[in-house]
Design an enzyme around this catalytic site. Sequence first.
Site, PDB file in Angstrom:
ATOM      1  N   TYR A 139       1.320  -0.835  -0.226  1.00 32.48           N
ATOM      2  CA  TYR A 139      -0.071  -0.205  -0.188  1.00 32.48           C
ATOM      3  C   TYR A 139       1.183   1.170  -0.172  1.00 32.48           C
ATOM      4  O   TYR A 139       2.126   1.359  -0.357  1.00 32.48           O
ATOM      5  CB  TYR A 139      -0.869   0.064   1.851  1.00 32.48           C
ATOM      6  N   ARG A 192      -5.965   9.962 -10.899  1.00 27.10           N
ATOM      7  CA  ARG A 192      -5.083  10.705  -9.775  1.00 27.10           C
ATOM      8  C   ARG A 192      -5.479   9.895  -8.556  1.00 27.10           C
ATOM      9  O   ARG A 192      -5.565   9.353  -7.183  1.00 27.10           O
ATOM     10  CB  ARG A 192      -7.009  12.551  -8.925  1.00 27.10           C
ATOM     11  N   LYS A 210      -5.882  -1.740  -2.277  1.00 26.84           N
ATOM     12  CA  LYS A 210      -7.072  -1.804  -1.523  1.00 26.84           C
ATOM     13  C   LYS A 210      -7.644  -3.242  -1.065  1.00 26.84           C
ATOM     14  O   LYS A 210      -8.047  -2.964  -0.682  1.00 26.84           O
ATOM     15  CB  LYS A 210      -7.627  -0.346  -2.814  1.00 26.84           C
ATOM     16  N   GLU A 282     -12.607   5.007  -6.229  1.00 24.84           N
ATOM     17  CA  GLU A 282     -11.191   5.670  -5.999  1.00 24.84           C
ATOM     18  C   GLU A 282     -10.094   5.956  -6.816  1.00 24.84           C
ATOM     19  O   GLU A 282     -10.008   6.152  -8.076  1.00 24.84           O
ATOM     20  CB  GLU A 282     -10.359   3.793  -5.519  1.00 24.84           C
ATOM     21  N   ASP A 283      -9.887   6.966  -6.649  1.00 16.69           N
ATOM     22  CA  ASP A 283      -8.676   8.141  -7.170  1.00 16.69           C
ATOM     23  C   ASP A 283      -8.756   8.151  -8.349  1.00 16.69           C
ATOM     24  O   ASP A 283      -8.148   8.063  -9.324  1.00 16.69           O
ATOM     25  CB  ASP A 283      -7.066   7.423  -6.979  1.00 16.69           C
ATOM     26  N   ASP A 305     -14.082   6.450  -1.193  1.00 14.84           N
ATOM     27  CA  ASP A 305     -13.511   6.031  -0.430  1.00 14.84           C
ATOM     28  C   ASP A 305     -12.347   7.550  -0.391  1.00 14.84           C
ATOM     29  O   ASP A 305     -12.018   7.641   0.845  1.00 14.84           O
ATOM     30  CB  ASP A 305     -12.113   4.991  -0.608  1.00 14.84           C
ATOM     31  N   ASP A 306     -12.087   7.878  -1.310  1.00 19.95           N
ATOM     32  CA  ASP A 306     -11.299   9.236  -0.691  1.00 19.95           C
ATOM     33  C   ASP A 306     -12.113  10.140  -0.380  1.00 19.95           C
ATOM     34  O   ASP A 306     -11.570  11.618   0.401  1.00 19.95           O
ATOM     35  CB  ASP A 306     -10.708  10.028  -2.562  1.00 19.95           C
ATOM     36  N   ASN A 447      -1.236  12.122   0.071  1.00 23.24           N
ATOM     37  CA  ASN A 447       0.254  10.502  -0.176  1.00 23.24           C
ATOM     38  C   ASN A 447       1.196  10.124  -1.502  1.00 23.24           C
ATOM     39  O   ASN A 447       0.346  11.365  -3.003  1.00 23.24           O
ATOM     40  CB  ASN A 447      -1.040   8.865  -0.264  1.00 23.24           C
TER      41      ASN A 447
HETATM   42  N1  LIG Z   1      -4.753   9.688   4.320  1.00 21.83           N
HETATM   43  C1  LIG Z   1      -5.567   9.491   3.231  1.00 21.83           C
HETATM   44  O1  LIG Z   1      -6.349   8.586   4.033  1.00 21.83           O
HETATM   45  C2  LIG Z   1      -5.560  10.497   1.885  1.00 21.83           C
HETATM   46  C3  LIG Z   1      -5.373  11.009   1.911  1.00 21.83           C
HETATM   47  N2  LIG Z   1      -5.542  11.558   0.754  1.00 21.83           N
HETATM   48  C4  LIG Z   1      -4.243  12.647  -0.225  1.00 21.83           C
HETATM   49  O2  LIG Z   1      -5.096  13.904  -0.526  1.00 21.83           O
HETATM   50  C5  LIG Z   1      -4.134  14.436  -1.381  1.00 21.83           C
HETATM   51  C6  LIG Z   1      -5.499  14.968  -1.883  1.00 21.83           C
HETATM   52  O3  LIG Z   1      -6.361  14.108  -2.613  1.00 21.83           O
HETATM   53  P1  LIG Z   1      -7.837  14.822  -2.585  1.00 21.83           P
HETATM   54  O4  LIG Z   1      -8.535  15.509  -2.191  1.00 21.83           O
HETATM   55  O5  LIG Z   1      -8.820  13.749  -4.105  1.00 21.83           O
HETATM   56  O6  LIG Z   1      -7.343  15.808  -4.287  1.00 21.83           O
HETATM   57  P2  LIG Z   1      -7.647  16.943  -5.392  1.00 21.83           P
HETATM   58  O7  LIG Z   1      -6.999  17.045  -6.712  1.00 21.83           O
HETATM   59  O8  LIG Z   1      -9.726  16.591  -5.504  1.00 21.83           O
HETATM   60  O9  LIG Z   1      -7.306  18.324  -3.961  1.00 21.83           O
HETATM   61  C7  LIG Z   1      -6.388  18.766  -4.666  1.00 21.83           C
HETATM   62  C8  LIG Z   1      -6.485  20.201  -3.469  1.00 21.83           C
HETATM   63  O10 LIG Z   1      -5.522  20.282  -3.366  1.00 21.83           O
HETATM   64  C9  LIG Z   1      -5.649  22.151  -4.094  1.00 21.83           C
HETATM   65  N3  LIG Z   1      -4.035  22.293  -3.964  1.00 21.83           N
HETATM   66  C10 LIG Z   1      -2.808  22.080  -5.214  1.00 21.83           C
HETATM   67  N4  LIG Z   1      -2.221  22.279  -4.618  1.00 21.83           N
HETATM   68  C11 LIG Z   1      -1.894  23.367  -3.810  1.00 21.83           C
HETATM   69  C12 LIG Z   1      -0.907  24.127  -3.434  1.00 21.83           C
HETATM   70  N5  LIG Z   1       0.358  24.349  -3.906  1.00 21.83           N
HETATM   71  N6  LIG Z   1      -1.774  25.258  -2.104  1.00 21.83           N
HETATM   72  C13 LIG Z   1      -2.344  24.760  -1.593  1.00 21.83           C
HETATM   73  N7  LIG Z   1      -4.005  23.926  -1.701  1.00 21.83           N
HETATM   74  C14 LIG Z   1      -3.096  23.413  -3.408  1.00 21.83           C
HETATM   75  C15 LIG Z   1      -6.110  21.869  -4.611  1.00 21.83           C
HETATM   76  O11 LIG Z   1      -6.362  23.417  -5.575  1.00 21.83           O
HETATM   77  P3  LIG Z   1      -7.248  24.086  -6.457  1.00 21.83           P
HETATM   78  O12 LIG Z   1      -8.846  23.317  -6.372  1.00 21.83           O
HETATM   79  O13 LIG Z   1      -7.362  25.190  -6.610  1.00 21.83           O
HETATM   80  O14 LIG Z   1      -6.537  22.915  -7.419  1.00 21.83           O
HETATM   81  C16 LIG Z   1      -7.494  20.772  -4.119  1.00 21.83           C
HETATM   82  O15 LIG Z   1      -8.137  21.507  -3.661  1.00 21.83           O
HETATM   83  C17 LIG Z   1      -3.310  13.226  -2.083  1.00 21.83           C
HETATM   84  O16 LIG Z   1      -2.478  13.029  -2.101  1.00 21.83           O
HETATM   85  C18 LIG Z   1      -3.694  12.136  -1.893  1.00 21.83           C
HETATM   86  O17 LIG Z   1      -3.226  10.911  -1.935  1.00 21.83           O
HETATM   87  C19 LIG Z   1      -6.104  11.586  -0.548  1.00 21.83           C
HETATM   88  C20 LIG Z   1      -7.332  10.573  -0.435  1.00 21.83           C
HETATM   89  C21 LIG Z   1      -7.087   9.386   1.395  1.00 21.83           C
HETATM   90  C1  LIG Z   2      -5.091   6.525   0.926  1.00 22.25           C
HETATM   91  C2  LIG Z   2      -5.863   6.917  -0.773  1.00 22.25           C
HETATM   92  O1  LIG Z   2      -6.759   6.756  -0.698  1.00 22.25           O
HETATM   93  C3  LIG Z   2      -5.349   8.102  -1.249  1.00 22.25           C
HETATM   94  O2  LIG Z   2      -4.507   8.714  -1.445  1.00 22.25           O
HETATM   95  O3  LIG Z   2      -5.732   8.428  -2.363  1.00 22.25           O
HETATM   96 MG   LIG Z   3      -7.680   6.725  -2.485  1.00 20.48          MG
END
Ligand SMILES: NC(=O)C1=CN([C@@H]2O[C@H](COP(=O)(O)OP(=O)(O)OC[C@H]3O[C@@H](n4cnc5c(N)ncnc54)[C@H](OP(=O)(O)O)[C@@H]3O)[C@@H](O)[C@H]2O)C=CC1
Ligand SMILES: CC(=O)C(=O)O
Ligand SMILES: [Mg+2]
Length: 591
Positions: A139, A192, A210, A282-283, A305-306, A447
Site C-alpha cells: 500500500y 488522480r 485496496k 478510488e482515485d 473512499d477519497d 500520499n
Molecule cells: N490519508 C488518506 O487516507 C488520504 C489521502 N489523500 C491524499 O490527499 C491528497 C489530495 O487528494 P484529493 O483531495 O483527492 O485531491 P484533489 O485533486 O481533489 O484536491 C487537491 C486540492 O489541493 C489543492 N492544491 C493543490 N496544490 C496546492 C498548493 N500548492 N497549495 C494549496 N492547495 C493546493 C487543489 O487546489 P485547486 O482546487 O485550486 O486545484 C485542490 O483543492 C492526495 O495526495 C491523496 O493521496 C486522499 C485520500 C485519502
Molecule cells: C489513501 C488514499 O486513498 C489516497 O491517498 O488516495
Molecule cells: Mg485514494
Amino acid sequence: MESTLKELTNGESVLDIKDKCGVAGGVEDIYGEDRATEDQTITPWTFSVASGYSLLRDPHYNKGLAFTEAERDAHYLRGLLPPTVSSQQLQEKKVMHNLRQYQVPLQRYMAMMDLQERNERLFYKLLIDNVEELLPVVYTPTVGEACQKYGGIFRRPQGLFISLKEKGKILEVLKNWPEKSIQVIVVTDGERILGLGDLGCQGMGIPVGKLSLYTALGGVRPSVCLPITIDVGTNNQKLLDDEFYIGLKQKRATGQEYAELLEEFMSAVKQNYGEKVLIQFEDFANHNAFELLAKYRTTHLVFNDDIQGTASVVLAGLIASLKLLGGTLADHTFLFLGAGEAGTGIAELIALEITRKTSVPLEEARKKIWLVDSKGLIVSSRVESLQHFKKPWAHDHEPVKELIDAVKAIKPTVLIGTSGVGKTFTKEVVEAMASLNPKPLIMALSNPTSQAECTAEEAYTWSKGHAIFASGSPFDPVEFEGRTFVSGQANNAYVFPGFGLGIIMSGTIRVHDDMLLAASEALASEVTEDDYLKGRIYPPFTNIRKISAHIAAEVAAKAYELGLATRLPRPSDLVKYAESCMYTPLYRSYR
Ligand SMILES: NC(=O)C1=CN([C@@H]2O[C@H](COP(=O)(O)OP(=O)(O)OC[C@H]3O[C@@H](n4cnc5c(N)ncnc54)[C@H](OP(=O)(O)O)[C@@H]3O)[C@@H](O)[C@H]2O)C=CC1
Ligand SMILES: CC(=O)C(=O)O
Ligand SMILES: [Mg+2]
C-alpha cells in the site's frame, strides 16, 4: 457449481448459500444461462477439480511445500515437489526472511505480488501477521511507485481492464472474470493516483492494493473482490510517449463519451452482480468523483473512499484527539490546505458530526472550518468562480494568498493537509501553529510520503515536541529531546475494510452518511490510554482485524437502524457475527 463448492471450502456459512437461493428454492442463475434467449450468447464455462501440475499453479489452492504426504498422493503431486513437507509457519518465516533481504521497497512489492499470484493464502497470512511491516509495501507509499512503473514491472495482469475499446461490451467483459459471486469492486480511472496525478491505466495497482486490504484487514474473502481499471486514455504525456505504457495511447475521453462509458459500466455491474455489490470509487479526479458519487448514490451501493472513507478516518482521529486537546469539536477551528475530494469530504463530515452532537445548524457548524486551495483562502468574494464542492466553504473574509498568512488570520487549532503537494507545511507554518496552540494538531494526509505536507520529524521538531501529528503514509517514531513520539497513520485504510464488511454482512443496499459517523466513533473508541501516552490518536494497525470487526458491527447496526440492511433476522451480537464472517488464510485440507 464450482464457485459454490469453492465458497464452501473457504468457510462460507450456510446462511450465505441460502442467500443465493431464489424464492422458489432454485439456485441463482449466476452464469445467466437460463435467462439467455436462443439468440443470446453465453460464456461456456467449464470447471474441473484441480490436481497435479495445475493445482500447484492455482494461487487459490496452491500450498507449495505444505501439501501433506496424503495430499501429494491424492492429487498427483508426487515428484512435482521436493520431499520436504513444510508448515505454513515455516513458509511464512522463509518468505519474510527473503523479503527482508531486499533493500529496495519496489523489489519487496514485486515479491509480494509474485506471492499473491503463486499462493494466495500464504500472501494473506504474511500480510495479516506482519501488517505494520508489510502495509507500506503493498500500500502507500510503495504502491505509488509501483503504479508509476507499472508498465515496466507488469508481468501478469491483475484485475479487469475496461477501456473505451470495450464500449458496448462491458457486460461481456465482466463475464470473462472467473469468479461469479462478487461482493466488492474497487474501481479507478487512474486520473488522480494518490498525490501522483494522472497515471492512466497504470492506476491498477490501487484497486489491487485496496482489495488486498479488504481481505487482510477486513476479512472479506479474496474470491468476492474485483479490482477494475477503467481506461479512457491519459493526459500524462510521459506515459503517452512511453513505449512500455500498457494503456490506451490517447488523451482522456471527457464529457458525454466518458459519462456513457461509466453509465454502461454501472448498469453492467448491477445486471451481472445484483443490487448488493459494493462499488468503491478510488482515485478519480475531483471533476468526476463528486458527480459520480452524487449520480449513483441513490441507485447503486457506492462509496467514494477519497471523499467518504478519508472523512470517516480523519473524523475518528479528531474525536480521539479531544481527549488530549480538551473541549468538543465545536470548540475547535479547522484549516485545510487542499479543498478537493479529501479536504471538502472531511470538512463536510466534521460539520455533520457537530450538528449531530449539538443543536448548531449545518451552516453555522461550517463557519469554524476554513479551506485553502491553490489560489489561497476560500472566501466569499471568490464564490462565483469556485467549483460547486467548494462553495459551502466560502466564508466572509478578506482574500489571503499564502497558507502562513491564513494560519495567522484564522488561528486554527487543527491544520489538515490534503493538497497532494509535499513540503507545504513549512517550518514557519508549524511554528505559527505551535505559537497559537499549546498542542497544535497537525495532519499531513497527502500520499505517498514524497507528497506529505511535512514529515513526522519536522512536525515534532519545529513544534518543539508539542504537536499531535498524524499522516497519510507511515513515518518511523521520532526521538526529540529524550522523548519518543509515535505518530498515527490517518489513512482511509483504517475504515474502508471494516466499513465494507459491515455493509456486506448486513446486506445493506445504500451507503448513508450516518454509517460514516458510526465508523468514526467506532474507530475513535479503539484508541487506548497507551496510544495517547505515545502521542498517537489512532490505534496501531496490529489490532486492525479486531478494529474492523468493531467498525463492521457499528456500521451494520446503523444500517439496520436506518432500515437499509436486508439480511434478516438481524444477528444479535454483531461483533461476533462480523468475526465469524471474516476470511482466515490458514490452509485447508484437501480430500
Ligand atoms: N490519508 C488518506 O487516507 C488520504 C489521502 N489523500 C491524499 O490527499 C491528497 C489530495 O487528494 P484529493 O483531495 O483527492 O485531491 P484533489 O485533486 O481533489 O484536491 C487537491 C486540492 O489541493 C489543492 N492544491 C493543490 N496544490 C496546492 C498548493 N500548492 N497549495 C494549496 N492547495 C493546493 C487543489 O487546489 P485547486 O482546487 O485550486 O486545484 C485542490 O483543492 C492526495 O495526495 C491523496 O493521496 C486522499 C485520500 C485519502
Ligand atoms: C489513501 C488514499 O486513498 C489516497 O491517498 O488516495
Ligand atoms: Mg485514494
